[in-house]
Scaffold this motif. Structure first.
Motif, PDB file in Angstrom:
ATOM      1  N   GLY A  36       9.413  11.509  21.243  1.00 50.30           N
ATOM      2  CA  GLY A  36       8.333  10.981  20.223  1.00 50.30           C
ATOM      3  C   GLY A  36       6.814   9.882  21.669  1.00 50.30           C
ATOM      4  O   GLY A  36       6.253  10.331  21.916  1.00 50.30           O
ATOM      5  N   VAL A  39       5.700  12.928  24.629  1.00 54.34           N
ATOM      6  CA  VAL A  39       4.325  14.006  23.518  1.00 54.34           C
ATOM      7  C   VAL A  39       3.373  13.059  23.360  1.00 54.34           C
ATOM      8  O   VAL A  39       2.474  13.619  23.430  1.00 54.34           O
ATOM      9  N   MET A  40       3.223  11.687  22.649  1.00 53.00           N
ATOM     10  CA  MET A  40       2.246  11.391  22.521  1.00 53.00           C
ATOM     11  C   MET A  40       1.951  11.165  24.574  1.00 53.00           C
ATOM     12  O   MET A  40       0.648  11.239  24.110  1.00 53.00           O
ATOM     13  N   SER A  43       0.036  14.407  24.689  1.00 52.14           N
ATOM     14  CA  SER A  43      -0.991  14.625  23.578  1.00 52.14           C
ATOM     15  C   SER A  43      -2.539  13.612  24.421  1.00 52.14           C
ATOM     16  O   SER A  43      -3.859  14.317  24.297  1.00 52.14           O
ATOM     17  N   ASN A 279      -6.427  14.160  15.476  1.00 54.26           N
ATOM     18  CA  ASN A 279      -5.500  15.103  15.903  1.00 54.26           C
ATOM     19  C   ASN A 279      -5.188  13.925  16.658  1.00 54.26           C
ATOM     20  O   ASN A 279      -3.774  13.803  16.488  1.00 54.26           O
ATOM     21  N   ILE A 280      -5.459  13.497  17.460  1.00 54.66           N
ATOM     22  CA  ILE A 280      -4.897  12.090  18.290  1.00 54.66           C
ATOM     23  C   ILE A 280      -3.941  11.437  17.623  1.00 54.66           C
ATOM     24  O   ILE A 280      -3.045  10.946  17.466  1.00 54.66           O
ATOM     25  N   VAL A 282      -3.080  11.786  13.934  1.00 53.70           N
ATOM     26  CA  VAL A 282      -2.014  12.035  13.470  1.00 53.70           C
ATOM     27  C   VAL A 282      -0.683  12.022  14.542  1.00 53.70           C
ATOM     28  O   VAL A 282       0.132  11.836  14.032  1.00 53.70           O
ATOM     29  N   ILE A 283      -0.784  12.830  15.877  1.00 55.07           N
ATOM     30  CA  ILE A 283       0.036  12.429  15.906  1.00 55.07           C
ATOM     31  C   ILE A 283       0.681  11.752  17.065  1.00 55.07           C
ATOM     32  O   ILE A 283       2.349  11.297  17.141  1.00 55.07           O
ATOM     33  N   LEU A 284       0.531  10.762  17.475  1.00 59.92           N
ATOM     34  CA  LEU A 284       0.598   9.168  17.619  1.00 59.92           C
ATOM     35  C   LEU A 284       1.420   8.367  16.229  1.00 59.92           C
ATOM     36  O   LEU A 284       2.713   8.110  16.183  1.00 59.92           O
ATOM     37  N   LEU A 286       2.764  10.533  13.585  1.00 62.03           N
ATOM     38  CA  LEU A 286       4.106  11.432  13.771  1.00 62.03           C
ATOM     39  C   LEU A 286       5.442  11.497  14.631  1.00 62.03           C
ATOM     40  O   LEU A 286       6.505  10.903  14.255  1.00 62.03           O
ATOM     41  N   MET A 287       4.930  10.615  15.373  1.00 59.71           N
ATOM     42  CA  MET A 287       5.456  10.584  16.601  1.00 59.71           C
ATOM     43  C   MET A 287       6.387   9.031  16.386  1.00 59.71           C
ATOM     44  O   MET A 287       7.259   9.174  16.743  1.00 59.71           O
TER      45      MET A 287
END
Length: 414
Positions: A36, A39-40, A43, A279-280, A282-284, A286-287
């Motif tokens: 996680g 990926v953060m 990203s 998008n950033i 959302v990724i943060l 989710l991870m």
């Protein structure tokens, strides 16, 4: 050493030895945090790098702020303004401004023996900042442009050169249609490529004198003034300062000055870039959720495995809060271990891409030829701190499972 931390460390060390269920639980929790966080980091580095590279290309061929006529809303057909030294001095004295340069444009057409291409001829003067063009120059050289003499030399983009089969040193004929057709022969001095199709497919760069002559303007008139600010985060404040000084004022020919930021001139591009912020987030989210839930599952497995130990501690007089702190301390150990691996993996991937560019993109679609990376220690620290705090916070509720474990039953638990 605090006895709670001592017990937590003993549990942690025994887990490393692989007793029963703990080893997979520890691995799952550590892997969840590591993946996680990696990926953060990647990203955030990619999105910030992409936004800044595209923004730099937009303002690189122009400026952060454009001063032009209020009637010059279209960059293709501009009403001239007086861009003399007194106006330039007023703008340059503002503390937010780092550079100013004059420019003019003229729409026209390039014709060869077997092909033709619409274009915008952009004229610049001697104060033009050549840094951006020099960075993206592929062949030839950037000539010395002035506002007092025609160089008859021009820079063309790689896309235009390929379409018309042009190379450095070739002569090209350009035509301009108003009341009659005017022609001008220019020599290709250099070829540039920004991978930004909006500019590469249209703009040819030459001297300001030539473009003003084609427009039939006075020597003191220009299409506009491109302004660079010292700090892009202060763009709005700088533009407000310029507006308060020159907006709604008229030059000697009756044209009204107007100041606009690059974000106002190209709203579709900057709105698209702003969408990347979503998008950033959302990724943060989710991870962080993935990391948190893997830690919850790992903690629950460890609590169930250590039910017998929890019963013994309660029988010896330890209260629920103290035992919960033991397992939360153990969780912090696991989170820290995962964060170390996550930083190693994430930052390593960023460094490899930053220096060696193994991952490439189609510039016709993404405006850049490689996946952009921006290394930012401040963002990495915030991601690490946020991951730690959120992960520990998510474990507080599951740790209350300890309160439901009764000493008499749990001591006999196998």
């Amino acid at each position: 050493m605090n006895w709670k931390l001592f017990i937590a460390r003993r549990i942690y060390k025994s887990n490393e030895g692989g007793r029963k269920v703990s080893k997979p639980a520890v691995r799952i929790a550590t892997a969840g945090i590591a993946i996680g966080l990696a990926v953060m980091i990647v990203s955030v580095s990619v999105v910030i790098g992409f936004k800044h590279q595209v923004r730099n290309k937009v303002v690189g061929m122009g400026g952060d702020i454009i001063v032009s006529s209020i009637d010059g809303a279209q960059l293709y057909q501009m009403t001239p303004i007086v861009g003399n030294d007194s106006l330039m001095d007023v703008i340059n004295r503002m503390p937010e401004i780092s550079h100013t340069q004059r420019y003019s444009v003229k729409p026209g057409m390039i014709m060869t023996s077997d092909n033709f291409q619409g274009m915008m001829l952009k004229g610049v003067a001697q104060e033009y900042d050549r840094t951006f063009l020099q960075k993206h120059l592929l062949e030839g050289e950037i000539p010395t442009f002035t506002d007092s003499a025609a160089s008859n030399r021009v820079l063309v983009s790689r896309s235009v050169a390929d379409k018309l089969s042009l190379k450095v040193g070739d002569k090209l004929y350009t035509y301009y249609i108003e009341n009659n057709i005017r022609a001008r022969r220019l020599t290709v001095s250099g070829i540039y490529q920004t991978n930004f199709s909006y500019f590469d497919d249209l703009f040819l760069i030459t001297d300001l004198y030539t473009v003003n002559r084609l427009n039939g303007w006075k020597p003191e008139q220009v299409g506009g003034i491109e302004i660079t600010v010292k700090d892009y985060s202060q763009l709005t404040q700088a533009n407000d300062c310029i507006r308060s000084s020159i907006n709604d004022q008229t030059d000697r020919y009756g044209e009204i000055y107007c100041s606009r930021t690059s974000e106002e001139i190209y709203p579709q591009i900057f709105d698209w870039l702003n969408l990347l912020d979503i998008n950033i987030w959302v990724i943060l989210i989710l991870m962080t959720g993935v990391a948190g839930f893997t830690m919850i599952s790992g903690l629950l497995i460890i609590i169930l495995e250590r039910t017998n130990m929890i019963g013994v501690l309660k029988a010896l007089g330890a209260d629920n809060a103290s035992i919960r702190k033991i397992f939360l301390s153990l969780s912090v150990f696991l989170i820290g271990r995962g964060m170390i691996w996550g930083n190693i993996i994430g930052i390593s991937v960023c460094l490899i891409q930053y220096y060696f560019h193994p991952f490439r993109l189609d510039p016709a679609t993404y405006y850049v030829s490689t996946v952009p990376i921006e290394l930012h220690i401040g963002w990495y620290l915030l991601i690490n701190i946020g991951t730690l705090l959120i992960s520990v916070s998510m474990l507080i509720a599951p740790s209350y499972l300890i309160s439901h474990i009764h000493p008499a039953k749990s001591i006999r638990f196998e």
